[in-house]
Design an enzyme around this catalytic site. Structure first.
Site, PDB file in Angstrom:
ATOM      1  CG  ASP A   5      -1.742 -26.247   7.224  1.00 52.63           C
ATOM      2  OD1 ASP A   5      -1.737 -26.001   8.436  1.00 52.63           O
ATOM      3  OD2 ASP A   5      -1.139 -25.546   6.369  1.00 52.63           O
ATOM      4  CD  GLU A  53      -3.722 -20.293  14.226  1.00 47.35           C
ATOM      5  OE1 GLU A  53      -3.246 -21.160  13.472  1.00 47.35           O
ATOM      6  OE2 GLU A  53      -3.984 -19.134  13.868  1.00 47.35           O
ATOM      7  CG  HIS A  76      -0.123 -18.432   6.764  1.00 42.68           C
ATOM      8  ND1 HIS A  76      -1.471 -18.581   6.983  1.00 42.68           N
ATOM      9  CD2 HIS A  76       0.486 -19.421   7.466  1.00 42.68           C
ATOM     10  CE1 HIS A  76      -1.667 -19.617   7.783  1.00 42.68           C
ATOM     11  NE2 HIS A  76      -0.498 -20.144   8.103  1.00 42.68           N
ATOM     12  N   GLY A 129       3.522 -20.202   9.806  1.00 48.25           N
ATOM     13  CA  GLY A 129       4.219 -19.110   9.141  1.00 48.25           C
ATOM     14  C   GLY A 129       5.705 -19.137   9.408  1.00 48.25           C
ATOM     15  CB  THR A 176       6.223 -19.256   1.864  1.00 50.95           C
ATOM     16  OG1 THR A 176       4.844 -19.006   2.171  1.00 50.95           O
ATOM     17  CG2 THR A 176       6.762 -18.123   1.019  1.00 50.95           C
TER      18      THR A 176
HETATM   19  O1  TD3 Z   1      -0.036 -23.476   7.510  1.00 54.51           O
HETATM   20  N1  TD3 Z   1       1.041 -23.133   6.790  1.00 54.51           N
HETATM   21  C1  TD3 Z   1       1.111 -23.527   5.389  1.00 54.51           C
HETATM   22  C2  TD3 Z   1       0.120 -22.783   4.509  1.00 54.51           C
HETATM   23  C3  TD3 Z   1       0.372 -21.289   4.455  1.00 54.51           C
HETATM   24  C4  TD3 Z   1       0.178 -20.685   3.081  1.00 54.51           C
HETATM   25  O2  TD3 Z   1       1.401 -20.614   2.396  1.00 54.51           O
HETATM   26  C5  TD3 Z   1       2.054 -22.434   7.410  1.00 54.51           C
HETATM   27  O3  TD3 Z   1       1.897 -22.040   8.545  1.00 54.51           O
HETATM   28  C6  TD3 Z   1       3.354 -22.150   6.673  1.00 54.51           C
HETATM   29  O4  TD3 Z   1       3.482 -20.789   6.382  1.00 54.51           O
HETATM   30  P1  TD3 Z   1       4.630 -20.147   5.443  1.00 54.51           P
HETATM   31  O5  TD3 Z   1       3.915 -19.224   4.511  1.00 54.51           O
HETATM   32  O6  TD3 Z   1       5.565 -19.400   6.354  1.00 54.51           O
HETATM   33  O7  TD3 Z   1       5.349 -21.254   4.741  1.00 54.51           O
HETATM   34 ZN    ZN Z   2      -0.460 -22.058   8.911  1.00 58.97          ZN
END
Ligand code: TD3
Ligand code: ZN
Length: 307
Positions: free
Chosen positions: A82, A134, A180, A211, A256
């Site tokens: 990621d 992205e 995020h 996110g 999260t």
């Molecule tokens: O790439 N990620 C995971 C890492 C983000 C830091 O927590 C996401 O896009 C998921 O984002 P989120 O914070 O909404 O779970």
């Molecule tokens: Zn992300």
């Protein structure tokens, strides 16, 4: 079985559903993800950030995932990097056995993003590994944002078309207004679904929502009841996730929500059982709670029953 991210996401793209990409740093989160996939018959993407790779090692993350995929051979699982920030970082995890990588050069110029993504694609495709890139910035859209500012932050449809053609990237994360963490929106939640649909039409490849945590009320309340503070937190509403999937999202990144659900249970044991020091007494209820959330999410995304 450990398979390429391409295999999982091309199928989701073809049939119009989404697969959860869940972040791990440790064994407990990985167990929760596999058991939930098993109980809902869902394909999964396990993803690790560069921070997770630093914390546990790419070799360890690979071994744990491989071991669990041997335990549940019927579950299609991809192990994904990621937000890889450099070509070297992607090569490092490919060598360790990851089956999917993200090269996130979205903060570089458009040309540099193309160049870096192409380089990773050339290396990854030699061994059938899927590549994500992205376009745009992860940032909430404010109600009163002027159109020109919005264009500066969110994905540009023509650039997306060009980018996919020039890089041969396998899946694309278009910025449409998410961010995020636990504080995604200042006012009402807002995402640019029109733009999403246009990007899908222009690219016709699997799309990724970053996110995507929802911060469900029950999870936030459980966290706060044990003394945690999440005042002002706001996630992506469930009906937005459904609409995003209708608009072409096939990979839904979620971290999260899992962290909050996990830590609410750990915090509870910490508060209530002052003489406890058996790690399993803290982590077992946490795994259980994360599993409840994950199974519901797999149903919502439409990956449940897709094995
Ligand atoms: O790439 N990620 C995971 C890492 C983000 C830091 O927590 C996401 O896009 C998921 O984002 P989120 O914070 O909404 O779970
Ligand atoms: Zn992300």
């Amino acid at each position: 079985m450990l398979v390429s991210g391409k295999e999982i996401l091309n199928k989701a793209h073809k049939y119009g559903y989404a697969v959860g990409a869940f972040n791990i740093n440790n064994l407990e989160m990985l167990i929760a993800i596999f058991e939930s996939a098993n109980e809902t018959s869902s394909p999964i993407i396990v993803q690790a950030s560069e921070g997770a790779v630093k914390y546990a090692g790419a070799d360890m993350l690979y071994s744990m995932t491989k071991t669990l995929s041997n335990r549940y051979p019927h579950i299609p699982v991809a192990l994904h990097l990621d937000h890889g920030t450099t070509v070297e970082s992607c090569i490092n995890v490919i060598k360790a056995g990851f089956t999917s990588v993200m090269i996130d050069a979205s903060h570089h110029s458009f040309e540099e993003n193309i160049a870096m993504t192409r380089e990773v694609v050339e290396i990854a495709h030699k061994s059938g590994i899927g590549v994500e890139a992205e376009l745009g910035r992860l940032m909430g859209i404010e109600d009163n944002i002027v159109v020109s500012d919005r264009d500066a932050v969110l994905v540009n449809v023509e650039e997306a078309r060009e980018f996919v053609k020039l890089t041969d990237v396998d899946y694309l994360a278009p910025a449409i207004g998410t961010s995020h963490g636990a504080f995604k929106f200042k006012g009402e939640p807002k995402l640019d679904f029109n733009r999403l649909q246009e990007v899908k039409k222009a690219t016709n490849i699997p799309l990724v929502l970053h996110g995507a945590s929802a911060i469900p009320e029950n999870v936030r309340i459980a966290f706060e009841k044990t003394g945690g503070d999440l005042k002002g937190s706001k996630g992506v509403p469930f009906n937005f996730l459904t609409e995003a999937i209708k608009g072409g999202i096939n990979k839904v990144n979620t971290d999260t929500d899992l962290r909050i659900a996990f830590m609410a249970e750990v915090r509870k044991v910490v508060n209530e059982q002052k003489s406890e020091f058996d790690l399993r007494k803290f982590f077992s209820p946490a795994i259980k709670s994360v599993k409840t959330l994950l199974k519901e999410r797999m149903q919502l995304l439409g990956s449940a029953g897709k094995i």
